[in-house]
Design an enzyme around this catalytic site. Structure first.
Site, PDB file in Angstrom:
ATOM      1  N   THR A 158       0.853  -1.192   0.000  1.00  0.00           N
ATOM      2  CA  THR A 158       0.000   0.000   0.000  1.00  0.00           C
ATOM      3  C   THR A 158       0.888   1.241   0.000  1.00  0.00           C
ATOM      4  O   THR A 158       1.850   1.316   0.770  1.00  0.00           O
ATOM      5  CB  THR A 158      -0.916  -0.009   1.240  1.00  0.00           C
ATOM      6  OG1 THR A 158      -1.728  -1.176   1.169  1.00  0.00           O
ATOM      7  CG2 THR A 158      -1.806   1.233   1.289  1.00  0.00           C
ATOM      8  N   GLN A 279     -41.691  -4.919   7.983  1.00  0.00           N
ATOM      9  CA  GLN A 279     -40.865  -5.430   9.071  1.00  0.00           C
ATOM     10  C   GLN A 279     -39.631  -6.170   8.536  1.00  0.00           C
ATOM     11  O   GLN A 279     -38.569  -6.165   9.166  1.00  0.00           O
ATOM     12  CB  GLN A 279     -41.687  -6.350   9.969  1.00  0.00           C
ATOM     13  CG  GLN A 279     -41.168  -6.363  11.378  1.00  0.00           C
ATOM     14  CD  GLN A 279     -42.110  -7.038  12.338  1.00  0.00           C
ATOM     15  OE1 GLN A 279     -42.704  -8.068  12.025  1.00  0.00           O
ATOM     16  NE2 GLN A 279     -42.251  -6.487  13.517  1.00  0.00           N
ATOM     17  N   GLY A 340     -32.359  -3.039  -7.216  1.00  0.00           N
ATOM     18  CA  GLY A 340     -31.551  -2.947  -8.443  1.00  0.00           C
ATOM     19  C   GLY A 340     -30.611  -1.748  -8.421  1.00  0.00           C
ATOM     20  O   GLY A 340     -29.475  -1.824  -8.898  1.00  0.00           O
ATOM     21  N   GLU A 363      -3.690  -7.411   6.269  1.00  0.00           N
ATOM     22  CA  GLU A 363      -3.302  -7.430   7.698  1.00  0.00           C
ATOM     23  C   GLU A 363      -3.760  -8.695   8.414  1.00  0.00           C
ATOM     24  O   GLU A 363      -4.217  -8.647   9.557  1.00  0.00           O
ATOM     25  CB  GLU A 363      -3.801  -6.178   8.414  1.00  0.00           C
ATOM     26  CG  GLU A 363      -2.995  -4.989   7.991  1.00  0.00           C
ATOM     27  CD  GLU A 363      -2.738  -3.999   9.094  1.00  0.00           C
ATOM     28  OE1 GLU A 363      -2.599  -4.404  10.245  1.00  0.00           O
ATOM     29  OE2 GLU A 363      -2.674  -2.825   8.762  1.00  0.00           O
ATOM     30  N   GLY A 364      -3.643  -9.806   7.704  1.00  0.00           N
ATOM     31  CA  GLY A 364      -4.037 -11.080   8.283  1.00  0.00           C
ATOM     32  C   GLY A 364      -5.455 -11.425   7.876  1.00  0.00           C
ATOM     33  O   GLY A 364      -6.402 -10.747   8.268  1.00  0.00           O
TER      34      GLY A 364
HETATM   35  C1  LIG Z   1      -4.969  -4.226  -1.618  1.00  0.00           C
HETATM   36  C2  LIG Z   1      -3.971  -4.917  -0.743  1.00  0.00           C
HETATM   37  C3  LIG Z   1      -3.104  -4.151   0.030  1.00  0.00           C
HETATM   38  C4  LIG Z   1      -2.126  -4.764   0.790  1.00  0.00           C
HETATM   39  N1  LIG Z   1      -1.210  -3.996   1.480  1.00  0.00           N
HETATM   40  C5  LIG Z   1      -0.136  -4.592   2.048  1.00  0.00           C
HETATM   41  C6  LIG Z   1       0.943  -3.817   2.585  1.00  0.00           C
HETATM   42  O1  LIG Z   1       0.898  -2.588   2.611  1.00  0.00           O
HETATM   43  N2  LIG Z   1       2.035  -4.465   3.076  1.00  0.00           N
HETATM   44  C7  LIG Z   1       2.119  -5.828   3.084  1.00  0.00           C
HETATM   45  O2  LIG Z   1       3.129  -6.354   3.542  1.00  0.00           O
HETATM   46  N3  LIG Z   1       1.120  -6.592   2.582  1.00  0.00           N
HETATM   47  C8  LIG Z   1       0.003  -6.009   2.065  1.00  0.00           C
HETATM   48  N4  LIG Z   1      -1.008  -6.782   1.538  1.00  0.00           N
HETATM   49  C9  LIG Z   1      -0.873  -8.234   1.531  1.00  0.00           C
HETATM   50  C10 LIG Z   1      -1.855  -8.924   2.451  1.00  0.00           C
HETATM   51  O3  LIG Z   1      -1.466  -8.735   3.777  1.00  0.00           O
HETATM   52  C11 LIG Z   1      -1.907 -10.401   2.022  1.00  0.00           C
HETATM   53  O4  LIG Z   1      -2.586 -10.456   0.782  1.00  0.00           O
HETATM   54  C12 LIG Z   1      -2.602 -11.262   3.044  1.00  0.00           C
HETATM   55  O5  LIG Z   1      -1.825 -11.344   4.217  1.00  0.00           O
HETATM   56  C13 LIG Z   1      -2.850 -12.679   2.519  1.00  0.00           C
HETATM   57  O6  LIG Z   1      -1.704 -13.203   1.940  1.00  0.00           O
HETATM   58  P1  LIG Z   1      -1.749 -13.849   0.472  1.00  0.00           P
HETATM   59  O7  LIG Z   1      -2.504 -12.935  -0.398  1.00  0.00           O
HETATM   60  O8  LIG Z   1      -0.369 -14.204   0.089  1.00  0.00           O
HETATM   61  O9  LIG Z   1      -2.606 -15.156   0.650  1.00  0.00           O
HETATM   62  P2  LIG Z   1      -2.034 -16.584   1.128  1.00  0.00           P
HETATM   63  O10 LIG Z   1      -1.240 -16.423   2.369  1.00  0.00           O
HETATM   64  O11 LIG Z   1      -1.389 -17.243  -0.026  1.00  0.00           O
HETATM   65  O12 LIG Z   1      -3.378 -17.329   1.468  1.00  0.00           O
HETATM   66  C14 LIG Z   1      -4.307 -17.747   0.462  1.00  0.00           C
HETATM   67  C15 LIG Z   1      -5.551 -18.255   1.175  1.00  0.00           C
HETATM   68  O13 LIG Z   1      -5.213 -19.365   2.004  1.00  0.00           O
HETATM   69  C16 LIG Z   1      -5.633 -19.089   3.333  1.00  0.00           C
HETATM   70  N5  LIG Z   1      -4.678 -19.703   4.264  1.00  0.00           N
HETATM   71  C17 LIG Z   1      -3.336 -19.538   4.317  1.00  0.00           C
HETATM   72  N6  LIG Z   1      -2.830 -20.264   5.313  1.00  0.00           N
HETATM   73  C18 LIG Z   1      -3.869 -20.906   5.918  1.00  0.00           C
HETATM   74  C19 LIG Z   1      -3.980 -21.812   7.018  1.00  0.00           C
HETATM   75  N7  LIG Z   1      -2.925 -22.182   7.732  1.00  0.00           N
HETATM   76  N8  LIG Z   1      -5.221 -22.281   7.332  1.00  0.00           N
HETATM   77  C20 LIG Z   1      -6.313 -21.890   6.642  1.00  0.00           C
HETATM   78  N9  LIG Z   1      -6.271 -21.046   5.583  1.00  0.00           N
HETATM   79  C21 LIG Z   1      -5.051 -20.552   5.243  1.00  0.00           C
HETATM   80  C22 LIG Z   1      -5.615 -17.579   3.460  1.00  0.00           C
HETATM   81  O14 LIG Z   1      -6.422 -17.137   4.534  1.00  0.00           O
HETATM   82  C23 LIG Z   1      -6.174 -17.204   2.097  1.00  0.00           C
HETATM   83  O15 LIG Z   1      -7.569 -17.331   2.112  1.00  0.00           O
HETATM   84  C24 LIG Z   1      -2.046  -6.171   0.825  1.00  0.00           C
HETATM   85  C25 LIG Z   1      -2.947  -6.938   0.084  1.00  0.00           C
HETATM   86  C26 LIG Z   1      -3.890  -6.332  -0.689  1.00  0.00           C
HETATM   87  C27 LIG Z   1      -4.830  -7.188  -1.518  1.00  0.00           C
END
Ligand SMILES: Cc1cc2nc3c(=O)[nH]c(=O)nc-3n(C[C@H](O)[C@H](O)[C@H](O)COP(=O)(O)OP(=O)(O)OC[C@H]3O[C@@H](n4cnc5c(N)ncnc54)[C@H](O)[C@@H]3O)c2cc1C
Length: 445
Positions: A158, A279, A340, A363-364
């Site tokens: 970001t 309601q 709509g 952020e997780g």
């Molecule tokens: C618009 C945007 C802005 C962002 N900004 C920042 C930023 O400023 N700085 C930064 O560092 N990051 C940033 N991120 C990254 C963001 O934090 C990650 O996308 C996010 O943490 C998920 O990681 P990933 O996309 O690699 O998904 P993955 O980690 O590959 O996960 C894919 C899927 O698998 C699931 N998963 C993974 N492990 C497990 C598990 N053990 N059990 C169950 N499910 C699991 C995840 O929940 C997800 O649904 C940004 C992302 C977006 C889209």
């Protein structure tokens, strides 16, 4: 003493952010969403208004906001445009590891500079091949004389395309997982630092998102804010303090959607009546309101814990998980109320729906929050109730015919719960046939 009243100072922060959101952000939000562009002049105005960097400690020339001030302001800004609020909040995320670090010189240098100069600070743990699993990051930090050389690509950053500084999490040894992770403040005008193209997104389009490529970037030792082995914990401590704000984004967006839905329902007619009189519609609105209020309470609790020196990790996860998931439900229901029209770009709810979807990812993810909460409940959580084996479900009073002299002890079958009176456990349970070893002698009133 518990007190949910906002002090006059907190109310002033809330009002200032609300006024700014309505006057400056709301009028440009849809235009910049369509353009997929960040309105830099709004970020500049937010800087001038003190709505960026509020949390820099007073020792470095900042306003010394706590997390509570931050979430109050964030809810207001996100109510007008979650994407712009994300860009405005990003300095707080980028700076938090520095604020939490012990590197006093770096704090003096960068935090003081930011309060005097219009500078943007991004945060970078994620990479093209990882996000949730921070311990698996690959960006390499190799010792080089007194400093380090960084090589790798951070992704999804970001404000990556506009930031002056980035907190970069890297590793001295990818095989060492979290034990190898360290963190640095990197200046984006250093040789070898490049931002990628703005990544096209579903929502939050006025927020800039790019990759940041690091090629043989020399970082002086003075810019290390976490030595190898301490970077992972620093990232987790950062998230524990910033996740309540993600919840606050969600509350702001949900609150707006709810208010738009109420306004629409009071005007739209169907079957000879305003739809607000049905309601079925009122119940939807009641549910939206309940979710917005509940989310806000959870966020305030997490913020309060952080500001009062407690570890806010668990409350932060709960607030982020609940607020972001319920916000999506609220916005979806609001869209339903608009029928709509809700689905068109002529009304604001479709944008809020697109914007709100991101809260469950960055952020997780929601899954990561559930992992944190499950870990807590299986580990540190202290139950109040006795173990099932010791539950005083049965007492002698329940067996008026049992002679207290001859009834002996009380034994409970640990498998099916059957209670037996006698000197010894029975040879086998008459209900589940488990042997005497399955019985536990219990003390009962
Ligand atoms: C618009 C945007 C802005 C962002 N900004 C920042 C930023 O400023 N700085 C930064 O560092 N990051 C940033 N991120 C990254 C963001 O934090 C990650 O996308 C996010 O943490 C998920 O990681 P990933 O996309 O690699 O998904 P993955 O980690 O590959 O996960 C894919 C899927 O698998 C699931 N998963 C993974 N492990 C497990 C598990 N053990 N059990 C169950 N499910 C699991 C995840 O929940 C997800 O649904 C940004 C992302 C977006 C889209």
């Amino acid at each position: 003493m518990l007190n949910f009243n906002l002090s006059p100072e907190l109310k002033a922060v809330q009002k200032q952010a609300r006024d700014f959101a309505l006057k400056e952000i709301l009028p440009v939000a849809w235009d910049y969403d369509q353009r997929d562009e960040t309105p830099m002049h709004i970020l500049d105005k937010a800087y001038d208004a003190g709505l960026i960097n509020g949390d820099i400690p007073t020792a470095y020339g900042g306003q010394g906001w706590g997390i509570l001030e931050g979430v109050l302001a964030t809810e207001e800004l996100a109510a007008a445009c979650p994407g712009l609020a994300t860009s405005i909040f990003d300095n707080s995320l980028g700076m938090e590891p520095l604020i939490l670090s012990d590197n006093e010189d770096a704090k003096q240098k960068y935090l003081t500079r930011i309060t005097q100069d219009r500078k943007f600070f991004a945060f970078a743990t994620s990479e093209p091949t990882m996000g949730s699993d921070v311990s698996s990051l690959r960006c390499l930090a190799e010792p080089d004389g007194d400093g380090y050389i960084l090589n790798g690509t951070k992704f999804w950053i970001t404000n990556g395309g506009i930031a002056d500084y980035v907190t970069v999490f890297a590793t001295v040894n990818p095989q060492a997982a979290h034990k190898g992770i360290c963190a640095f403040v990197v200046e984006t005008n250093w040789e070898g630092v490049r931002a990628g193209r703005h990544i096209p997104k579903l929502g939050q389009r006025p927020s800039n998102t790019t990759a940041i490529n690091l090629k043989n970037v020399k970082v002086p030792k003075e810019n290390m804010i976490a030595p190898p082995g301490e970077g992972f914990v620093l990232a987790m401590r950062t998230f524990a303090r910033t996740r309540p704000s993600i919840g606050a984004f969600a509350v702001g967006a949900a609150r707006s959607a709810m208010e738009y839905a109420i306004d629409y329902a009071k005007k739209r007619r169907a079957f000879g009546s305003k739809i607000v009189n049905f309601q079925g519609i009122q119940f939807k609105i009641a549910e939206m309101f309940q979710k917005v209020e509940t989310s806000r309470l959870l966020i305030w609790k997490a913020a309060w814990e952080a500001d009062n020196g407690m570890d806010p990790t668990v409350s932060a996860s709960i607030s982020k998980l609940y607020a972001t998931e319920s916000a999506f439900e609220v916005v979806d229901q609001a869209l339903q109320v608009l029928g709509g029209y809700g689905y068109t770009r002529f009304f604001p709810v479709e944008k809020l729906l697109r914007d709100t979807r991101l809260f469950r990812i960055y952020e997780g993810t929601s899954e990561v929050q559930r992992i944190i909460l499950a870990g807590h409940v299986m580990g540190a959580y202290q139950p109040v109730m006795p173990p099932l084996d010791d539950l005083p479900i049965h007492s002698r009073k329940d067996y008026p015919n049992a002679d207290p002299e001859t009834a002996g002890d009380i034994w409970r079958c640990r498998m099916c719960g059957y209670v037996h009176f006698g000197e010894n456990a029975p040879e086998e349970c008459p209900y589940c046939f488990f042997p005497a070893a399955a019985f536990k002698k219990i003390e009962h009133p």
